[in-house]
Write an enzyme that holds these catalytic residues in place. Structure first.
Site, mmCIF file in Angstrom:
data_model
loop_
_atom_site.group_PDB
_atom_site.id
_atom_site.type_symbol
_atom_site.label_atom_id
_atom_site.label_comp_id
_atom_site.label_asym_id
_atom_site.label_seq_id
_atom_site.Cartn_x
_atom_site.Cartn_y
_atom_site.Cartn_z
ATOM 1 N N GLU A 129 7.741 4.630 -16.150
ATOM 2 C CA GLU A 129 6.540 3.789 -16.146
ATOM 3 C C GLU A 129 6.937 2.269 -15.770
ATOM 4 O O GLU A 129 5.987 1.640 -15.665
ATOM 5 C CB GLU A 129 5.892 3.862 -17.491
ATOM 6 C CG GLU A 129 5.188 5.373 -17.715
ATOM 7 C CD GLU A 129 4.777 5.257 -19.229
ATOM 8 O OE1 GLU A 129 4.602 4.202 -19.883
ATOM 9 O OE2 GLU A 129 4.846 6.410 -20.019
ATOM 10 N N ASP A 152 22.904 4.489 -27.435
ATOM 11 C CA ASP A 152 24.158 4.728 -28.550
ATOM 12 C C ASP A 152 24.169 6.136 -28.899
ATOM 13 O O ASP A 152 22.932 6.937 -28.940
ATOM 14 C CB ASP A 152 23.671 3.812 -29.732
ATOM 15 C CG ASP A 152 24.714 3.906 -30.693
ATOM 16 O OD1 ASP A 152 25.988 3.491 -30.113
ATOM 17 O OD2 ASP A 152 24.453 4.483 -31.610
#
Ligand code: GLC
Length: 528
Positions: free
Chosen positions: A263, A212
């Site tokens: 990751e 956002d």
């Protein structure tokens, strides 16, 4: 225990490059517990509908604890579920079921601001000026002899000043509503907390995030005044003089976000980046930043050859120097729906069908807003039904975004059309929507829903869609046509009259081709 969601879908590093995402505005998609508000149980009960439709992934708008000043974009706790929408167990079950159906799940991340109900902001209010609690937000002294003027001239996107004063005399910054205080991204604690939120959801198995206000977060040193501008353009790109957005420091945050995603192989982020300067937009798409940024040019284009063509050309140009593909949007929960933008009624729907073939033929990722596939229009609501904070904040001059957020009709002939077990819904649904429901449309091969389903099947299976990029090809006046490297030709007729069909095998058309012509306001896919 649910099976580990990671084991269900194959890890593919760049599944998102040509994925079709389906945006679920959680309040308005499906109500599972009969309170008139959509929820996670409702979504879960409709997953097979979404899998049948053929979407690759979901984007679920915020479902976190929130006082709902901005319907969930005011997050009180980013690592939990709002009771109105369900709980964490229900989210986990939804994720597992979606993955089992081959549908990936991405969720909203709202880093720029928290809710005023967030424990950090509550602590900041009771702490003293200059305290570490206040340093997580942007508290400043006011201007003028008694500090009674806001610290700078920034307007709030939702109307009024972007500053609110607290009892001890300091002011805090809120680019959106006063209930959405901006966080201070120069504070390492704020960045660390964002990473913790990402890991919380990634560990549960989400496939990525929609970020956002991804061009917000960083604020310029000293918070200087900005070029005064009328702030009527909701969430619009106000350009370089607008110091609230697109500050260079934002890229540091995006690199941190990307490092966390890296990751978790196979995860991604798409940014809501209202930046129209191509070179500046491309900066968000560098190798170590966002994988995708919405191209809002189609969302704001009129139904004209020049607007549509420019939207496509400019959007492709914007990403051409970056590793990212384009990412196409026709409608979302912040803007008038395209059926309505294109004229409404039968004509609006006809054009929306053509626009679907245009959008889904373009190279890159595509976002469908819930209800696009039904041809949902905007609904004019009476004043007393309006809920968007913009309505109040603008002093009742801007009606806000409720018109494009009406609950989805599913079945039957009266409100709430299977959306909820009760007739009353959080925004009222109009009479006369029986023909819009999937129940009514599924059996009709000429419906917009059937068109979406066929289009998504073809897009996923036909070699015609192979390859990046496109070439514009000659088309009659008032039409546009392009060819993809795999041989797909998409021809859109905006000329106002029928045109002869070009050579090639017809794969799909948005209207009846009857006598070998393509009617006005329609589109065709050909293998040529
Ligand atoms: C984004 C959302 C919008 C929200 C605003 C503030 O633009 O799409 O709905 O009001 O951010 O969070």
């Amino acid at each position: 225990m649910h099976p580990d969601p990671h084991t269900v879908l194959p890890v593919s590093a760049d599944w998102w490059r040509s994925a079709v995402f389906y945006q679920i505005y959680v309040r308005s998609f499906a109500d599972g517990n009969g309170d008139g508000v959509g929820d996670l149980t409702g979504i879960r009960s409709r997953l097979s509908y979404l899998a049948d439709l053929g979407v690759d992934a979901l984007w679920i708008t915020p479902f976190y604890p929130s006082p709902m000043a901005d319907h969930g974009y005011d997050v009180a706790d980013p690592r939990d579920v709002e009771p109105v929408f369900g709980d964490l167990a229900e989210f986990d079950a939804l994720l597992t079921d979606a993955h089992r159906l081959g549908v990936r799940v991405t969720i909203d991340l709202v880093p720029n601001h928290s809710s005023h109900d967030h424990e950090w902001f509550q602590a900041a209010l009771t702490a003293a000026p200059g305290s570490p609690e206040r340093a997580r937000y942007l508290f400043r002294e006011g201007r003028g002899p008694d500090g009674s003027e806001p610290p700078n001239n920034w307007p709030s996107v939702f109307g009024g000043p972007a500053w609110t004063r607290v009892p001890d005399g300091q002011w805090y910054l809120h680019i959106f509503a006063p209930e959405q205080p901006d966080l201070n991204f120069a504070n390492p604690e704020v960045v660390a907390d964002l990473e913790e939120t990402m890991r919380f959801w990634l560990d549960r198995g989400v496939d990525g995030f929609r970020i956002d206000v991804a061009h917000g977060m960083a604020k310029p040193e000293g918070l200087p005044d900005m070029v005064p501008m009328e702030d009527t353009g909701l969430l619009a790109d106000h350009g370089p003089g607008d110091l609230r957005f697109d500050q260079d420091g934002v890229h540091v945050v995006h690199r941190r976000i990307r490092a966390v995603l890296d990751e978790y192989p196979g995860t991604m982020a798409v940014g809501e980046v209202w930046v129209s300067d191509d070179a500046r937009l491309a900066q968000y798409l560098r190798e170590d930043e966002l994988q995708l940024a919405f191209n809002f040019k189609l969302l704001t284009a009129d139904w004209t050859v020049s607007d549509l063509r420019d939207a496509v050309t400019d959007s492709l140009a914007a990403v051409s120097g970056s590793p990212a593909p384009a990412c196409w949007v026709l409608s979302n929960h912040d803007r008038p729906r395209h059926v309505t933008r294109y004229g409404g009624g039968e004509l609006g729907t006809r054009r929306a069908k053509a626009a679907a073939l245009l959008q889904l033929a373009l190279p890159g990722a595509a976002y469908i807003y819930n209800g696009d596939e039904l041809g949902m229009p905007d609904v004019d609501l009476p004043d007393e039904a309006l809920q968007d904070p913009i309505w109040e904040r603008s002093g009742h001059t801007e009606r806000g975004r409720d018109a494009c957020r009406i609950p989805m009709p599913w079945s039957g002939s009266e409100p709430s059309y299977g959306f909820s077990s009760q007739a009353d819904t959080w925004l009222p649904m109009p009479a006369g929507w029986a023909a819009l429901t999937p129940e009514a449309q599924a059996a009709d091969p000429a419906s917009i829903q059937s068109l979406y389903r066929s289009a998504l099947t073809l897009r996923a299976s036909s070699p015609a869609f192979a390859g990046d990029g496109l070439d514009w090809v000659p088309a009659p006046d008032g039409c546009l046509a392009f060819r993809r490297p795999g041989g797909l030709v998409c021809l859109v007729n905006l000329s106002g009259a029928a045109i002869p069909l070009p050579e090639g095998q017809v794969l799909l058309a948005s209207a009846d081709l009857g006598d070998g012509t393509l009617p006005h306001d329609s589109a065709v896919w050909l293998q040529a």
